[in-house]
Design a protein around this motif. Structure first.
Motif, short mmCIF file in Angstrom:
data_model
loop_
_atom_site.label_atom_id
_atom_site.label_comp_id
_atom_site.label_asym_id
_atom_site.label_seq_id
_atom_site.Cartn_x
_atom_site.Cartn_y
_atom_site.Cartn_z
N THR A 14 0.88 3.40 -4.35
CA THR A 14 1.46 3.09 -2.85
C THR A 14 0.67 2.17 -2.53
N VAL A 15 1.22 1.10 -1.57
CA VAL A 15 0.67 0.31 -0.90
C VAL A 15 0.75 0.59 0.71
N ARG A 16 -0.05 0.84 1.33
CA ARG A 16 0.21 1.19 2.86
C ARG A 16 -0.45 0.21 3.81
N VAL A 17 0.35 -0.19 4.74
CA VAL A 17 -0.18 -1.12 5.73
C VAL A 17 0.09 -0.45 7.13
N ARG A 18 -0.98 -0.47 8.05
CA ARG A 18 -1.00 -0.15 9.31
C ARG A 18 -1.45 -1.08 10.41
N ALA A 19 -0.93 -1.08 11.52
CA ALA A 19 -1.36 -2.00 12.63
C ALA A 19 -1.18 -1.39 13.93
N SER A 20 -2.02 -1.64 14.90
CA SER A 20 -1.56 -1.29 16.33
C SER A 20 -2.38 -2.29 17.18
N ALA A 21 -1.93 -2.26 18.53
CA ALA A 21 -2.38 -3.04 19.55
C ALA A 21 -2.10 -2.38 20.77
N GLN A 22 -2.53 -3.02 21.83
CA GLN A 22 -2.47 -2.86 23.25
C GLN A 22 -1.57 -3.57 23.81
N ALA A 23 -0.17 -3.15 24.54
CA ALA A 23 0.43 -4.20 25.62
C ALA A 23 -0.28 -4.29 26.64
N LYS A 24 -0.09 -5.26 27.57
CA LYS A 24 -0.76 -5.54 28.85
C LYS A 24 -0.65 -4.40 29.82
N ASP A 25 0.20 -3.70 29.64
CA ASP A 25 0.26 -2.51 30.71
C ASP A 25 -0.45 -1.35 30.13
N GLY A 26 -1.10 -1.60 28.96
CA GLY A 26 -2.01 -0.31 28.01
C GLY A 26 -1.30 0.31 27.12
N MET A 27 0.21 0.25 27.08
CA MET A 27 0.72 1.12 26.14
C MET A 27 0.47 0.82 24.75
N PRO B 74 -3.89 -12.47 15.96
CA PRO B 74 -5.09 -12.03 16.61
C PRO B 74 -4.67 -10.77 17.47
N ARG B 75 -3.50 -10.86 17.99
CA ARG B 75 -3.42 -9.72 19.37
C ARG B 75 -3.37 -8.25 18.49
N LEU B 76 -2.97 -8.42 17.17
CA LEU B 76 -3.00 -7.15 16.66
C LEU B 76 -4.46 -6.56 16.27
N THR B 77 -5.07 -5.59 17.28
CA THR B 77 -6.50 -5.38 17.13
C THR B 77 -6.89 -4.47 15.94
N ASN B 78 -5.91 -3.77 15.35
CA ASN B 78 -6.59 -2.85 14.39
C ASN B 78 -5.37 -2.98 13.10
N SER B 79 -5.81 -3.27 12.19
CA SER B 79 -5.03 -3.40 10.94
C SER B 79 -5.75 -2.93 9.68
N VAL B 80 -4.88 -2.31 8.78
CA VAL B 80 -5.45 -1.92 7.40
C VAL B 80 -4.58 -2.01 6.46
N VAL B 81 -5.27 -2.27 5.28
CA VAL B 81 -4.10 -2.27 4.16
C VAL B 81 -4.76 -1.22 3.09
N GLU B 82 -4.09 -0.44 2.54
CA GLU B 82 -4.69 0.81 1.49
C GLU B 82 -3.81 0.51 0.33
N ILE B 83 -4.45 0.61 -0.80
CA ILE B 83 -3.84 0.85 -1.95
C ILE B 83 -4.15 1.86 -2.91
N ASP B 84 -3.15 2.91 -3.13
CA ASP B 84 -3.71 4.31 -3.59
C ASP B 84 -2.74 4.25 -4.96
N SER B 85 -3.55 4.93 -6.15
CA SER B 85 -2.76 5.10 -7.27
C SER B 85 -3.25 6.50 -7.77
N GLY B 86 -2.02 7.27 -8.28
CA GLY B 86 -2.28 8.31 -8.79
C GLY B 86 -1.66 8.48 -10.41
N PHE B 87 -2.63 8.48 -11.27
CA PHE B 87 -1.79 8.91 -12.71
C PHE B 87 -2.23 10.26 -13.05
#
Lengths: 563, 580
Positions: free
Chosen positions: B226-239, B192-205
């Motif tokens: 291709t299967v692409r996964v991305r996630a992001s979050a903010q550390a306590k200091d905001g990074m 739950p601390r990872l506030t942003n996440s997405v999974v994408e599957i793309d195919s090209g024939f």
């Protein structure tokens, strides 16, 4: 190899005709819960405090097919997606983060994608992050605005930044409309094949496009809305190059809400033929020379004329902004058009005769009910198109705050209707033109039959010019003869042109289209009679001087010839 | 192996299959006419090439178990290239080569229509030919006012090639992949601390076509999932912290199992969550051990990308043209790696030790069959990735034209890059060596890198900052920042740190490699030819695989990311409500 750019690749729900009474959309609850949760903190604990938040979600299903010379050239596969726009206002009604400074419009919202499944957690997470992002930008801008006010000369006339409106409740998501994709694909292919007979038509196409739109809206004043409508369009186009290098094109379109109302092949076929004939005629038509004199604009051409030279100038926010020309700022109560003309904007009007109007909607993008207004009453300007951004003398919205998803709302046009209190027949209008030609001692007058939308520059820095781009134009000689010409552009300054409309017909024509301005592309219409203008200025359009193709067309024309 | 055999069978059975291919016939027939194009007092066309990719794509994206959107698309992207003049001097390699002959309103049909496809190529070639004539005239007059330091020919010879490997057979598994995307995205519900996440599957024939007037005719299938996964979050200091992960397959059958992908996502999510609590790294100069995915990721950026030589186009007086130059340009014969390391690029291999190689392709975009190339031998630069565009010291392609390039040429890119160390130590010993160095130098700790942000999931602002920092520090090109960086203490303890980036890392740093591990790390990715590809690439893409050992650098510099961190949201997360 080629991959595809992501972002708006979508999937269609299998269209199902739903019963009129549907359960309340779950999405509204999710939006309202998250809205309240965020506002509870931002209105008390934030600095600067937020005083208003709104969420708008636009859910669209789209599909389109284009065909050229009998084959499909592109497909907009069925798509289904949701876009979120967040409005956060900090400060207060009198001065908030949307205040315009020096012609710079505020942009906070981003039109981010939302899941199409009603998963509360997934949706709320995105709502929360987007609210935070918009709040941050809002807070920053408010600080800049407050600094700017200290430094610059006080605005001449002060009006609030946000109007007071009663919140509306209307939950009636429209029944799903089906689109027969496979059947339409065959139809546009067959219709487009008719252009193959003409080797001089280099590119052409018949396109059918469909979208079903549902808008969800909640705000911290208690508004709660779900409404929408379908849009359908068949467009026909053809293009070629004259021997002197000038590129020419012709175009026509049918618009309806429900695609089942689009015309049958027979009627579309006639238009295909006319678009082809007009283009072939244009390719060999004489080129215009610069001209100032009388002209008739067909109903559709007049509609575009009014939309461009008039409509954009009565969009309320333009008068507030110090960098806009403010053509009509001091004109309320003054004549801005000849006294026999009136202009109404009516988003509640769904159709005129048998034609659906593109600019119809129930609620605008700020949740205000679309209202019919008499903008010009027998030539006198009465009011402006208003969003919730007040202007001096006009403190409230009249339901014309519109935008394309991803843009910020500004006042935009809806259905523009021009009416004349005294009218003449088509035949009489032509006679009047000829009389005017003779009176002004001109060799001929003009008739603008088909046009495509132009562009305007209402900023202070540029000239107050407008351009309506004619496609099919005729010279009308004193003996009544009509001669097709090419390369004409209408130019001029708006104030001058208004005064010179001298007559109008009874019969109206409808121009349905899309208008692009600060808040993106929105569907609109213009309904107008044919008009006679005493003086219109024409110049030859800029034209390419490329040679036509060096090799002959490789396709074999179908038997039966054509040019 | 199996796929190639099947393709050959298909060709034999339907011979001449290519004769019946409508698009191929249309292109061939129109090309035959196009060579007769002439304008008075202008050079004639000596080379005409038609290429086309016909691709059916599918995309689905999901977050936290909910579908965002999905849909199909079809792309038919034709390419028309015309060269006028001759191979010594033509309209290409000039700053305005791409400028003339642009535009055009006609559309390439999505159906196999002979007539309409020819119609498209007819109009397109006419426009491109006229543009070529304008460009060569202007290039000629530009040269009257400037002196060229080096005179290179504009085009190299190549043998014509006829190759038919058949067409692609679209096999997108829409329902299955939609369910997979949803299930995989639901893994993030456990973090739950990872506030942003997405999974994408793309195919090209896709099926790729190429025809030119030298007798080359190519048709082959080119598929990618291709299967692409991305996630992001903010550390306590905001990074802002973010990471990504991707899986690829050149055929549906070689896609990794859902279990494997799920395990990968868990690992990434755990590491990203741990990074949120990790201390900020400090400026560091000293020994660095690069292992795991970081090793091939580093070799891809610093060695792989620099094997592409660029050629400065003819410019006009007074026009300064910022031009990216390879760090290996002009270094033929120089030692850039330890003499016990070779680097070989081999696009002819489809798999390696049971794993599919993403850089495999049968023929390049100019119709040249690729050959393996030893780029670095005994640490010295031996060769580069070459197309038919002559570059300083080289004229003649080695089949590396993998993407459309600028100024009328194609872009040369590496494919499957093998970093081979002849002297190795067991992987576990490398950490011991690192600690030895740390002790020798009296440093409190050494640094270990396991993963870099490559392809990057950084925002455009972050990339901007990286670029500015790189050029200010004299490092030149951007190298992506570490995502998994650890302090290694003399007692062997590892401590995860965050917020580091490289300082002054470039080709020169690679001379300081003092040891390599015996293991092989494999990393595949899809890029667009950019130095720092994003994890969201679209348009023309090229696949790459790098196989490299873990390496120990005697001296590398890392510095803190210096930037103001964004404040944390005032409103708590809607999914963390119970945790507060």
């Amino acid at each position: 190899m080629l991959s595809t750019v992501r972002n708006l690749c979508l999937w269609a729900l299998i269209p199902v005709a739903l019963a009129a009474a549907q359960p309340e959309p779950k999405l509204l609850d999710i939006l309202a819960e998250e809205l309240d949760r965020n506002f509870a903190v931002l209105k008390d604990k934030a600095d600067p405090k937020a005083y208003y938040i709104a969420y708008e979600v636009v859910e669209q299903q789209n599909e389109s097919v284009s065909a050229s010379f009998g084959v499909v050239t592109s497909r907009g596969f069925p798509r289904h997606g949701r876009t979120l726009d967040v409005t956060v206002r900090v400060g207060d009604r009198k001065l908030d983060n949307y205040h315009t400074i020096a012609g710079q419009f505020a942009q906070f919202t981003a039109g981010i994608p939302l899941p199409i499944e009603d998963d509360p957690k997934a949706i709320k997470l995105r709502l929360w992050q987007e609210t935070d992002r918009c709040y941050r930008l809002a807070a920053q801008r408010l600080i800049n605005i407050r600094t700017n006010k200290e430094v610059k000369v006080a605005d001449k006339e002060v009006s609030d930044d946000f109007s007071n409106e009663d919140p509306s409740t209307h939950v009636e998501p429209p029944a799903m409309v089906s689109f027969a994709g496979a059947e339409w694909t065959e139809r546009v292919k067959k219709l487009s094949a008719r252009f193959a007979k003409y080797p001089r038509i280099h590119s052409s196409g018949v396109t059918v496009a469909f979208s079903n739109e549902v808008k969800y809206f909640v705000n911290t004043e208690g508004a709660r809305l779900a409404h929408g409508r379908p849009f359908s369009r068949v467009s026909v186009s053809a293009a070629g190059k004259a021997r002197d290098g000038m590129d020419l094109s012709t175009f026509d379109a049918f618009t309806a809400a429900d695609p089942k109302k689009l015309p049958k092949d027979g009627e579309i076929g006639k238009v295909v033929q006319r678009v082809a004939d007009d283009l072939i005629g244009l390719l060999d038509a004489p080129v215009v020379e610069s001209f100032v004199g009388p002209a008739i604009l067909s109903g559709r051409a007049a509609g575009v004329f009014f939309h461009e030279i008039f409509g954009h100038r009565v969009e309320g926010h333009r008068l507030k902004d110090e960098s806009d020309g403010q053509t009509f700022a001091k004109s309320v109560g003054q004549p801005v058009l000849p006294e026999f003309l009136s202009v109404t904007f009516d988003p509640t009007l769904k159709r005129v005769g048998d034609e659906d109007l593109n600019g119809w909607y129930l609620y605008d993008d700020e949740g205000v009910k679309g209202r019919k207004l008499r903008l010009v009453d027998n030539g006198i300007l009465r009011t402006f198109l208003m969003s919730r951004t007040p202007i001096p003398g006009f403190p409230t919205s009249n339901g014309h705050g519109r935008r394309e998803p991803g843009a910020e709302v500004v006042a935009r046009q809806s259905n523009l209707i021009v009416e004349a209190s005294r009218t003449v027949s088509d035949k009489k209008l032509k006679q009047m033109l000829i009389e005017e030609v003779k009176r002004q001692n001109k060799p001929y007058g003009f008739y603008f039959q088909e046009i495509t939308g132009g562009f305007t520059n209402t900023g202070r820095r540029g000239i107050q010019a407008f351009k309506v781009i004619p496609l099919v134009v005729y010279r009308i000689y004193p003996d009544g003869n009509e001669e097709l010409v090419r390369g004409a552009d209408i130019v001029g300054t708006p104030l001058a042109s208004f005064a010179k409309i001298i007559a109008a017909t009874e019969k109206h024509e409808v121009f349905n289209g899309y208008c692009g301005a600060e808040s993106g592309s929105v569907p609109v219409s213009a309904v107008a009679p044919a008009i006679l203008v005493r003086e219109i200025e024409i110049q030859k359009k800029e034209s390419s001087r490329d040679l036509p193709p060096l090799l002959t067309p490789p396709m074999n024309p179908a038997s039966g010839g054509g040019l | 192996m199996k796929r190639a055999a099947l393709a050959l069978f298909v060709v034999a059975a339907l011979c001449p299959a290519q004769e019946q291919d409508v698009l191929m016939r249309a292109m061939r027939d129109e090309l035959a006419r196009a060579v007769t194009l002439r304008l008075p007092n202008s050079p004639a066309p000596y080379y005409i090439e038609y290429g086309m990719d016909d691709v059916d794509t599918f995309h689905v994206s999901a977050t936290l178990g909910a579908l965002i959107n999905r849909g199909d698309n079809k792309i038919r992207a034709p390419r028309v290239n015309v060269r006028v003049g001759d191979a010594r001097f033509d309209n290409t390699n000039y700053i305005f080569s791409d400028f003339f002959g642009r535009g055009g309103g006609s559309r390439m049909p999505h159906e196999d229509s002979y007539d309409v496809s020819r119609h498209y190529f007819w109009l397109s070639t006419d426009r491109v030919f006229k543009g070529a004539v304008q460009a060569v005239a202007r290039k000629q007059s530009a040269l009257r006012n400037i002196t060229q330091t080096e005179k290179l020919n504009d085009f190299a010879k190549a043998e014509p090639l006829k190759l038919d490997l058949g067409k692609s057979r679209p096999a997108a598994q829409r329902e299955a992949w939609t369910a997979t995307a949803k299930r995989l995205s639901a893994v993030f519900n456990e973090y739950p601390r990872l506030t942003n996440s997405v999974v994408e599957i793309d195919s090209g024939f896709g099926t790729s076509y190429l025809v030119n007037n030298e007798g080359t005719e190519i048709r082959y299938p080119d598929d990618l999932v291709t299967v692409r996964v991305r996630a992001s979050a903010q550390a306590k200091d905001g990074m802002l912290l973010h990471d990504g992960l991707s899986f690829h397959a050149r055929a549906v059958g070689s896609m990794p199992s859902e279990e494997v992908m799920r395990a990968g996502i868990h690992e990434m999510a755990k590491n990203l969550t741990a990074s949120l609590d990790a201390p900020l790294g400090e400026d560091y100069s000293g020994p660095v051990l690069v292992e795991g995915a970081a090793a091939p990721q580093l070799f891809a950026q610093v060695i792989g990308n620099n094997l592409t030589l660029t050629r400065k186009p003819v410019s006009e007086p007074g026009r300064t043209f910022p031009f990216p130059v390879s760090d290996l340009e002009g270094r033929l014969g120089s030692r850039i790696l330890p003499e016990w390391i070779d680097v070989v690029d081999d696009p002819t291999l489809e798999s390696y030790k049971g794993a599919e190689l993403l850089g495999y392709y049968p023929v390049d975009m100019e119709g040249v069959k690729p050959v393996p190339v030893t780029a670095i031998e005994a640490g010295k630069v031996k060769s580069y990735m070459l197309t038919r565009q002559p570059v300083r010291g080289f004229e003649g392609s080695n089949g590396r034209a993998r993407l459309p390039g600028a100024f009328g040429a194609k872009m040369a890119l590496f494919s499957n890059l093998f970093v081979k160390a002849k002297e190795t130590s067991p992987d576990a010993d490398l950490k011991k060596k690192l600690i030895d160095l740390v002790n020798q130098r009296g440093k409190p700790y050494g640094v270990l890198l396991r993963k870099l942000d490559f392809p990057t999931t950084s925002t455009s602002e972050e990339i901007q900052r990286l670029s500015v920092a790189a050029s200010q520090r004299g490092g030149g090109k951007v190298v992506s920042s570490p995502v998994l960086a650890y302090r290694v203490y003399p007692d062997g303890r590892e401590e995860l740190i965050r917020g580091m980036r490289f300082r002054g890392l470039n080709v020169r740093s690679f001379r300081d490699i003092i040891a390599a591990g015996s293991g092989e790390q494999m990393f595949s990715y899809v890029g667009t030819g950019l130095t720092l590809p994003g994890l969201n690439s679209g348009g023309y893409v090229a696949g790459h695989t790098v196989v490299a050992p873990a390496v120990l650098f005697e001296d590398l510099e890392l510095e803190k990311r210096e930037e103001d961190f964004q404040k944390l949201p005032l409103v708590p997360s809607p999914v963390m409500v119970s945790a507060r």
